[in-house]
Design a protein around this motif. Structure first.
Motif, PDB file in Angstrom:
ATOM      1  N   VAL A  53       0.858  -1.188   0.000  1.00  0.00           N
ATOM      2  CA  VAL A  53       0.000   0.000   0.000  1.00  0.00           C
ATOM      3  C   VAL A  53       0.897   1.241   0.000  1.00  0.00           C
ATOM      4  O   VAL A  53       1.844   1.343   0.793  1.00  0.00           O
ATOM      5  CB  VAL A  53      -0.915  -0.007   1.245  1.00  0.00           C
ATOM      6  CG1 VAL A  53      -1.689   1.290   1.362  1.00  0.00           C
ATOM      7  CG2 VAL A  53      -1.881  -1.197   1.178  1.00  0.00           C
ATOM      8  N   CYS A  54       0.600   2.177  -0.906  1.00  0.00           N
ATOM      9  CA  CYS A  54       1.419   3.395  -1.003  1.00  0.00           C
ATOM     10  C   CYS A  54       1.059   4.357   0.133  1.00  0.00           C
ATOM     11  O   CYS A  54      -0.114   4.673   0.339  1.00  0.00           O
ATOM     12  CB  CYS A  54       1.186   4.074  -2.346  1.00  0.00           C
ATOM     13  SG  CYS A  54       2.164   5.574  -2.532  1.00  0.00           S
ATOM     14  N   VAL A  55       2.085   4.831   0.849  1.00  0.00           N
ATOM     15  CA  VAL A  55       1.831   5.786   1.936  1.00  0.00           C
ATOM     16  C   VAL A  55       2.327   7.190   1.606  1.00  0.00           C
ATOM     17  O   VAL A  55       2.043   8.128   2.350  1.00  0.00           O
ATOM     18  CB  VAL A  55       2.447   5.301   3.274  1.00  0.00           C
ATOM     19  CG1 VAL A  55       1.820   3.984   3.702  1.00  0.00           C
ATOM     20  CG2 VAL A  55       3.963   5.190   3.201  1.00  0.00           C
ATOM     21  N   GLY A  56       3.100   7.349   0.524  1.00  0.00           N
ATOM     22  CA  GLY A  56       3.577   8.686   0.170  1.00  0.00           C
ATOM     23  C   GLY A  56       4.781   8.583  -0.745  1.00  0.00           C
ATOM     24  O   GLY A  56       5.079   7.513  -1.288  1.00  0.00           O
ATOM     25  N   ARG A  57       5.466   9.743  -0.912  1.00  0.00           N
ATOM     26  CA  ARG A  57       6.693   9.758  -1.712  1.00  0.00           C
ATOM     27  C   ARG A  57       7.877  10.088  -0.823  1.00  0.00           C
ATOM     28  O   ARG A  57       7.714  10.695   0.238  1.00  0.00           O
ATOM     29  CB  ARG A  57       6.576  10.787  -2.857  1.00  0.00           C
ATOM     30  CG  ARG A  57       5.993  10.168  -4.114  1.00  0.00           C
ATOM     31  CD  ARG A  57       5.852  11.130  -5.236  1.00  0.00           C
ATOM     32  NE  ARG A  57       7.059  11.412  -6.000  1.00  0.00           N
ATOM     33  CZ  ARG A  57       7.603  10.580  -6.881  1.00  0.00           C
ATOM     34  NH1 ARG A  57       7.075   9.388  -7.108  1.00  0.00           N
ATOM     35  NH2 ARG A  57       8.677  10.924  -7.549  1.00  0.00           N
ATOM     36  N   SER A 237      -1.612  -6.045 -18.786  1.00  0.00           N
ATOM     37  CA  SER A 237      -1.395  -5.763 -17.376  1.00  0.00           C
ATOM     38  C   SER A 237      -0.697  -6.942 -16.723  1.00  0.00           C
ATOM     39  O   SER A 237      -0.827  -8.073 -17.178  1.00  0.00           O
ATOM     40  CB  SER A 237      -2.724  -5.500 -16.696  1.00  0.00           C
ATOM     41  OG  SER A 237      -3.220  -4.273 -17.155  1.00  0.00           O
ATOM     42  N   GLY A 238       0.036  -6.637 -15.648  1.00  0.00           N
ATOM     43  CA  GLY A 238       0.703  -7.699 -14.909  1.00  0.00           C
ATOM     44  C   GLY A 238      -0.181  -8.186 -13.770  1.00  0.00           C
ATOM     45  O   GLY A 238      -1.280  -7.676 -13.548  1.00  0.00           O
ATOM     46  N   ASP A 239       0.327  -9.154 -13.052  1.00  0.00           N
ATOM     47  CA  ASP A 239      -0.415  -9.687 -11.901  1.00  0.00           C
ATOM     48  C   ASP A 239      -0.618  -8.612 -10.829  1.00  0.00           C
ATOM     49  O   ASP A 239      -1.616  -8.620 -10.127  1.00  0.00           O
ATOM     50  CB  ASP A 239       0.369 -10.868 -11.310  1.00  0.00           C
ATOM     51  CG  ASP A 239      -0.262 -11.353 -10.030  1.00  0.00           C
ATOM     52  OD1 ASP A 239      -1.394 -11.862 -10.103  1.00  0.00           O
ATOM     53  OD2 ASP A 239       0.361 -11.198  -8.957  1.00  0.00           O
ATOM     54  N   ALA A 240       0.351  -7.695 -10.705  1.00  0.00           N
ATOM     55  CA  ALA A 240       0.321  -6.727  -9.609  1.00  0.00           C
ATOM     56  C   ALA A 240      -0.038  -5.316 -10.055  1.00  0.00           C
ATOM     57  O   ALA A 240      -0.048  -4.407  -9.233  1.00  0.00           O
ATOM     58  CB  ALA A 240       1.692  -6.703  -8.917  1.00  0.00           C
ATOM     59  N   TYR A 241      -0.306  -5.122 -11.355  1.00  0.00           N
ATOM     60  CA  TYR A 241      -0.598  -3.756 -11.817  1.00  0.00           C
ATOM     61  C   TYR A 241      -1.413  -3.782 -13.099  1.00  0.00           C
ATOM     62  O   TYR A 241      -1.474  -4.799 -13.797  1.00  0.00           O
ATOM     63  CB  TYR A 241       0.702  -2.976 -12.065  1.00  0.00           C
ATOM     64  CG  TYR A 241       1.508  -3.514 -13.223  1.00  0.00           C
ATOM     65  CD1 TYR A 241       2.428  -4.535 -13.025  1.00  0.00           C
ATOM     66  CD2 TYR A 241       1.330  -3.028 -14.517  1.00  0.00           C
ATOM     67  CE1 TYR A 241       3.134  -5.051 -14.083  1.00  0.00           C
ATOM     68  CE2 TYR A 241       2.043  -3.537 -15.585  1.00  0.00           C
ATOM     69  CZ  TYR A 241       2.945  -4.555 -15.358  1.00  0.00           C
ATOM     70  OH  TYR A 241       3.643  -5.084 -16.418  1.00  0.00           O
ATOM     71  N   HIS A 242      -2.005  -2.643 -13.406  1.00  0.00           N
ATOM     72  CA  HIS A 242      -2.623  -2.380 -14.704  1.00  0.00           C
ATOM     73  C   HIS A 242      -1.966  -1.116 -15.243  1.00  0.00           C
ATOM     74  O   HIS A 242      -1.679  -0.184 -14.494  1.00  0.00           O
ATOM     75  CB  HIS A 242      -4.133  -2.129 -14.520  1.00  0.00           C
ATOM     76  CG  HIS A 242      -4.779  -1.471 -15.712  1.00  0.00           C
ATOM     77  ND1 HIS A 242      -5.584  -2.150 -16.590  1.00  0.00           N
ATOM     78  CD2 HIS A 242      -4.721  -0.192 -16.164  1.00  0.00           C
ATOM     79  CE1 HIS A 242      -5.998  -1.311 -17.535  1.00  0.00           C
ATOM     80  NE2 HIS A 242      -5.490  -0.123 -17.298  1.00  0.00           N
ATOM     81  N   TYR A 278      -1.876  -2.411  -7.821  1.00  0.00           N
ATOM     82  CA  TYR A 278      -2.984  -2.971  -7.054  1.00  0.00           C
ATOM     83  C   TYR A 278      -2.641  -3.063  -5.580  1.00  0.00           C
ATOM     84  O   TYR A 278      -1.486  -3.335  -5.259  1.00  0.00           O
ATOM     85  CB  TYR A 278      -3.327  -4.367  -7.552  1.00  0.00           C
ATOM     86  CG  TYR A 278      -3.858  -4.448  -8.962  1.00  0.00           C
ATOM     87  CD1 TYR A 278      -4.829  -3.575  -9.424  1.00  0.00           C
ATOM     88  CD2 TYR A 278      -3.394  -5.442  -9.821  1.00  0.00           C
ATOM     89  CE1 TYR A 278      -5.325  -3.685 -10.719  1.00  0.00           C
ATOM     90  CE2 TYR A 278      -3.889  -5.564 -11.105  1.00  0.00           C
ATOM     91  CZ  TYR A 278      -4.855  -4.686 -11.550  1.00  0.00           C
ATOM     92  OH  TYR A 278      -5.351  -4.805 -12.823  1.00  0.00           O
ATOM     93  N   PRO A 279      -3.583  -2.857  -4.688  1.00  0.00           N
ATOM     94  CA  PRO A 279      -4.973  -2.650  -5.044  1.00  0.00           C
ATOM     95  C   PRO A 279      -5.357  -1.209  -5.357  1.00  0.00           C
ATOM     96  O   PRO A 279      -6.287  -1.001  -6.130  1.00  0.00           O
ATOM     97  CB  PRO A 279      -5.716  -3.114  -3.775  1.00  0.00           C
ATOM     98  CG  PRO A 279      -4.751  -2.884  -2.661  1.00  0.00           C
ATOM     99  CD  PRO A 279      -3.398  -3.099  -3.246  1.00  0.00           C
ATOM    100  N   SER A 280      -4.664  -0.199  -4.831  1.00  0.00           N
ATOM    101  CA  SER A 280      -5.341   1.101  -4.838  1.00  0.00           C
ATOM    102  C   SER A 280      -4.411   2.298  -4.976  1.00  0.00           C
ATOM    103  O   SER A 280      -4.748   3.376  -4.512  1.00  0.00           O
ATOM    104  CB  SER A 280      -6.154   1.252  -3.551  1.00  0.00           C
ATOM    105  OG  SER A 280      -5.294   1.310  -2.448  1.00  0.00           O
ATOM    106  N   HIS A 281      -3.265   2.114  -5.616  1.00  0.00           N
ATOM    107  CA  HIS A 281      -2.436   3.285  -5.890  1.00  0.00           C
ATOM    108  C   HIS A 281      -2.551   3.592  -7.370  1.00  0.00           C
ATOM    109  O   HIS A 281      -2.050   2.835  -8.215  1.00  0.00           O
ATOM    110  CB  HIS A 281      -0.973   3.002  -5.512  1.00  0.00           C
ATOM    111  CG  HIS A 281      -0.108   4.211  -5.663  1.00  0.00           C
ATOM    112  ND1 HIS A 281       1.239   4.157  -5.932  1.00  0.00           N
ATOM    113  CD2 HIS A 281      -0.406   5.534  -5.580  1.00  0.00           C
ATOM    114  CE1 HIS A 281       1.722   5.376  -6.005  1.00  0.00           C
ATOM    115  NE2 HIS A 281       0.742   6.234  -5.795  1.00  0.00           N
TER     116      HIS A 281
END
Ligand code: FES
Ligand SMILES: [Fe+2]
Length: 381
Positions: A53-57, A237-242, A278-281
């Motif tokens: 899960v992305c929390v920032g940069r 798309s890959g397994d972990a991204y679109h 995935y899921p939500s970044h």
């Protein structure tokens, strides 16, 4: 009585059937996938508490002691820059009576001090001070360390995984890395960061961000006027991204490579990549800017949105009046976000209708189909 269609087993069956259809015959998500608390609990367990899960940069945490607190599916997490300049994440819950340690974002100095009884931790999560505990027999400061959470950096972003078994992120994004490497995304510098809470389901927001279909209509007075015929090109798309591409017209006022950009060539100088890790970044990586939302669901009908806007270095080098630059960008993105928010907060109540059924998808909505298939893979249906 629970509508049989909202039972997780029936819903999972619908999702699995949709995932097996070819894209040209696929439907959108059933309404219950957005509204069912049982389904949201499954997503929390199998997606948000397992995935990256992305929390920032990284440029959100430029100095030692800078931190950002995030709730990931009900798990308080803090991410900070330690004294060796490393970015680390910990459980953000005190080891005494379980108070939340840090809130929001800021700088905690060289220590994390609990706001309740002032137990104090260093930036490696080690307990280094606990008032009056010398009278507690056998109490050992050294035996108390905040649980460390896996943290990975990718293209300038910081990701956290709560599950120790989750495979590393980097290895899952190699094909994407090769495609986006010429953009030089890690060097894009931050201009705007905002946190918002939208009253809608996180998937609606992800789908909306990732499809260009609504742009000429919802955004007719903002970015919609620049939509042109060279709309979307879909990549595998890959397994972990679109990901897919959006090629802008030559006269677009935004999204084109600056003349000083020698990294991108030909059509790539007009190409923006739409990416979802995935899921939500969800990310727009354009030759001149980088726009991203990290979506953190809170139940079915609320999503915390961590909005970020960064710019390519050659563009930032030309900025004379930073405040005016930021104010102009903020006004533009506030208008775009308000248009999307109005739409998605209007959509969510309609999904409760017993007459709500999903329709067929246009070729521009490939992400919805890919997200359906990803969810089936991770929920093992
Ligand atoms: S709960 Fe943190 S010091 Fe008591
Ligand atoms: Fe939009």
């Amino acid at each position: 009585m629970m509508d049989p269609k909202t039972r997780p087993s029936a819903l999972l069956g619908e999702l699995a059937a949709n995932a097996e259809r070819p894209f040209s015959e696929a439907l959108g998500f059933p309404a219950a996938a957005y509204r069912s608390p049982e389904f949201a609990a499954l997503e929390a367990e199998k997606l948000f508490r397992k995935e990256w899960v992305c929390v920032g940069r990284t440029d959100d945490l430029p100095k030692v002691g800078d931190y950002i607190a995030t709730d990931i599916a009900g798990v308080p997490v803090v991410t900070l820059r330690d004294k060796t300049n490393a970015i680390r994440s910990f459980s953000n819950v005190c080891l005494h009576r379980m108070m939340r340690l840090l809130a929001g974002r800021g700088n905690c100095g060289g220590r994390i001090t609990c706001p309740y009884h002032a137990w104090t931790y260093n930036l490696k999560g080690q307990l280094v001070g606990a008032a009056h505990m010398d009278r507690t027999p056998g109490f050992d400061l050294a035996a108390h360390r905040l649980p460390a959470l896996r943290t990975e950096l990718w293209q300038g972003w910081i990701y956290v995984a709560l599950d120790p078994e989750t495979p590393p992120l980097a290895g899952r994004l190699e094909a994407l890395d090769r495609m986006i490497e010429p953009y030089g995304a890690p060097a894009y510098g931050g201009a705007l960061r905002e946190e918002m809470a939208w009253k809608t389901n996180w998937k609606s927001l992800a789908e909306n961000y990732m499809e260009d279909y609504h742009v000429p209509f919802v955004h007719r007075t903002t970015i919609g006027i620049y939509a042109d015929a060279e709309f979307s090109e879909h990549f595998e798309s890959g397994d972990a991204y679109h990901s897919h591409a959006y090629v802008r017209g030559e006269s677009s006022p935004r999204g084109l490579a600056h003349p000083g950009n020698s990294r991108l060539e030909g059509r790539w100088r007009r190409t923006s990549l739409m990416i979802c890790i995935y899921p939500s970044h969800v990310i727009t990586l354009a030759p001149d800017h980088l726009w991203s939302l990290s979506l953190l669901p809170n139940g079915t009908g609320e999503v915390k949105v961590r909005f970020g806007l960064s710019y390519a270095p050659e563009l930032l080098a030309e900025v004379n009046d930073w405040d005016a630059f930021v104010a102009e960008r903020k006004a533009t993105f506030d208008a775009i976000n308000a248009e999307d928010r109005r739409t998605l907060e209007g959509l969510y109540p309609a999904l409760a209708s017993p007459l709500a059924t999903p329709g067929r998808l246009s070729y521009l909505e490939r992400f919805t189909y890919d997200l359906n298939r990803y969810i089936c893979r991770r929920l093992e249906v």
